[in-house]
Design an enzyme around this catalytic site. Structure first.
Site, mmCIF file in Angstrom:
data_model
loop_
_atom_site.group_PDB
_atom_site.id
_atom_site.type_symbol
_atom_site.label_atom_id
_atom_site.label_comp_id
_atom_site.label_asym_id
_atom_site.label_seq_id
_atom_site.Cartn_x
_atom_site.Cartn_y
_atom_site.Cartn_z
ATOM 1 N N LYS A 68 43.115 3.718 18.198
ATOM 2 C CA LYS A 68 42.806 2.307 18.456
ATOM 3 C C LYS A 68 41.292 2.138 18.606
ATOM 4 C CE LYS A 68 44.267 -1.439 21.624
ATOM 5 N NZ LYS A 68 45.090 -1.752 22.799
ATOM 6 N N SER A 143 48.282 -5.520 22.133
ATOM 7 C CA SER A 143 47.070 -5.520 21.340
ATOM 8 C C SER A 143 46.911 -4.307 20.420
ATOM 9 C CB SER A 143 45.866 -5.599 22.277
ATOM 10 O OG SER A 143 45.807 -4.446 23.095
ATOM 11 N N SER A 167 50.540 -3.436 25.797
ATOM 12 C CA SER A 167 49.910 -3.344 24.474
ATOM 13 C C SER A 167 50.279 -2.135 23.633
ATOM 14 C CB SER A 167 48.396 -3.394 24.604
ATOM 15 O OG SER A 167 47.993 -4.724 24.698
HETATM 16 N N1 GLN Z 1 49.192 -9.006 26.133
HETATM 17 C C1 GLN Z 1 48.618 -8.653 27.397
HETATM 18 C C2 GLN Z 1 47.290 -9.312 27.543
HETATM 19 O O1 GLN Z 1 46.968 -10.099 26.716
HETATM 20 C C3 GLN Z 1 48.511 -7.175 27.511
HETATM 21 C C4 GLN Z 1 47.413 -6.621 26.716
HETATM 22 C C5 GLN Z 1 47.264 -5.159 26.882
HETATM 23 O O2 GLN Z 1 48.175 -4.469 27.340
HETATM 24 N N2 GLN Z 1 46.078 -4.690 26.570
HETATM 25 O O3 GLN Z 1 46.571 -9.110 28.460
#
Ligand code: GLN
Length: 477
Positions: A68, A143, A167
């Site tokens: 990532k 994400s 994410s």
């Molecule tokens: N979707 C969640 C957020 O927008 C989690 C994102 C993540 O785990 N990095 O914060």
């Protein structure tokens, strides 16, 4: 050429070890798939012509892995898919990268993500959204959407993601692969660009639990460079594979099966529950009564920590520097031009919650709610060994569908964020398909540092189901 697509990473590594195939051939095979399919999918930010080579030996040596775009790989770009970092080169390796290299893995490239990991669809990337290999009009989740899509489409055998509120698990769910978030403190965060420092964890995205166990063996363990890293022994997770799940107690929290849960998702998760029951696990209804406060609590804490962590991007020390007459102009212009809308929204929300006038009402209250959520789990784990829930309330939604409605987007994480607030390990794995042939995932949440039991249950499930073997029909060739 052998069928490299229907072979998991661990088997591929075995073929390399026994000289049935050369690691260079494996690399160029995946590289050619990236060249062929990624112009449509856009799961990679960058794929290298020459891999970043590892040296050591392990059960996975010789294989390519994707990372990532928020994990530092020395002398390579790390941009967090944000305009403010598009030209930023990492000056050191993250601890996980060091470990992968020492285990002989080769890094093939970096994957697309929501800017700074803010999001649930990978639409917040400055490079544009990644498309779901099962239906390219749909999102991949987020994400870590690039990592999940790349693994699902077999552009790479496996990948790393990061999980602050879901994410790793939510995109794994929407793409039909296995996504594992370890216990907070299990994997070093050194070299992971911080979003919510009390929530973030790095973890593997793989096609099955065999690869997941092998990768966990490599990345888990104490690191002096991360002060929140735990001094706890790491078991050999491959010993959990195909273990006996008889007598294990699986809790079903009633709050996770109420309104908002898509019927097809619900049915598939019920079926998964039955499979565990048939294998001799005991199903017990439980309650996690503070679940309804999880989304609000998370978005206050995560945004507060994000607003603080993002202060370092001032146009001076990292990334893109905008022009400005004064120092203040330079800060304002660099941040104004560099951050996308969602990053700005989080900075506003977080700065507000932390400001002296509102700290007690928002941030402090959220910390108290976090304790209550954690206590719910403590209570539940007196009665059960693991908790089974859906991963996401729906299958992959259409690109653009929720982009203009941040609140509905935030609800995509309703089943995943509590575990980050409590610091617990959790995994999502495929358990079915919708009538539109979109993947459905189920989540298992474990006790602190009990990743072992999650691997045991997950691999038992995969030993008698084939959902994880299905590969999206790539009709966009
Ligand atoms: N979707 C969640 C957020 O927008 C989690 C994102 C993540 O785990 N990095 O914060």
């Amino acid at each position: 050429m052998k069928d490299l697509i229907n072979t998991n990473a661990s088997q591929l590594a075995e073929e390399i070890r026994t000289n049935k195939i050369k690691k260079e051939e494996v690399f160029s095979f995946f590289k050619s798939r990236i060249k062929k399919f990624d112009p449509v999918l856009k799961s990679f930010v960058e794929s290298y012509d020459q891999p970043v080579k590892g040296e050591g030996e392990s059960s996975l040596s010789g294989l390519p892995i994707a990372i990532k775009d928020n994990i530092c790989i020395k002398e390579k770009k790390v941009t967090c898919s944000s305009k403010i970092l598009v030209n930023h080169i990492a000056v050191y390796n993250a601890e996980v990268i060091k470990r992968l290299k020492n285990a002989g893995l080769n890094i093939i490239g970096t994957t697309n993500m929501d800017e700074f990991a803010f999001g649930s669809s990978t639409e917040n990337s400055c490079y544009g959204p990644t498309k779901n290999p099962w239906d390219i009009t749909r999102v991949v989740g987020g994400s870590s959407g690039g990592s999940a899509a790349a693994v699902a489409a077999r552009l790479v055998p496996f990948a790393l993601g990061s999980d602050t509120g879901g994410s790793i698990r939510q995109p794994a769910c929407l793409c039909g692969v296995v996504g594992f978030k370890p216990t907070y403190g299990r994997v070093s965060r050194f070299g992971l660009v911080a979003f919510g420092s009390s929530l973030d964890q790095i973890g593997p995205i793989t096609t099955d639990f065999v690869d997941c166990a092998n990768l966990l063996n490599i990345i888990c363990g104490h690191d002096d460079k991360d002060s929140t890293s735990a001094f706890i022994d790491v078991p050999d997770f491959t010993k959990a594979l195909n273990g006996n799940v008889k007598g294990l107690r699986i809790g079903i929290p009633k709050e996770y099966f109420s309104q908002g849960l898509n019927q097809e998702v619900k049915n598939a998760v019920e079926e998964a529950k039955k499979i565990f029951e048939e294998k001799g696990a005991e199903i017990i209804e439980i309650s996690l009564p503070h679940t309804e406060y999880a989304v609000a609590t998370y978005y206050i804490i995560a945004s507060s920590e994000a607003s603080s962590n993002l202060q370092r991007f001032d146009g001076v020390r990292y990334g893109v520097r905008a022009k400005g007459e004064s120092l203040e102009d330079l800060y304002t212009n660099s941040r104004g031009q560099g951050f996308g809308d969602e990053a700005k929204r989080r900075i506003f929300l977080g700065t507000y919650s932390l400001s002296s006038g509102y700290y007690d009402a928002y941030y402090l209250k959220a910390l108290k709610a976090r304790t209550l959520i954690r206590k719910d789990f403590d209570q539940a784990f007196k009665k059960v060994d693991v908790i089974l829930t859906p991963t996401s309330p729906t299958t992959a939604f259409k690109i653009g569908e929720k982009a203009s409605d941040p609140l509905s987007m935030y609800l995509s994480d309703i089943y995943t964020i509590s575990t980050n607030l409590a610091g617990l390990p959790a995994v999502s794995f495929p358990c079915g398909f919708s009538s539109e042939k979109l993947p459905i995932g189920v989540q298992l949440i474990g006790k602190e540092f009990d990743e072992f039991t999650l691997v045991k249950l997950g691999s038992a499930f995969q030993s008698c189901t084939d959902f994880h073997k299905e590969i999206p029909k790539i009709n966009y060739e």
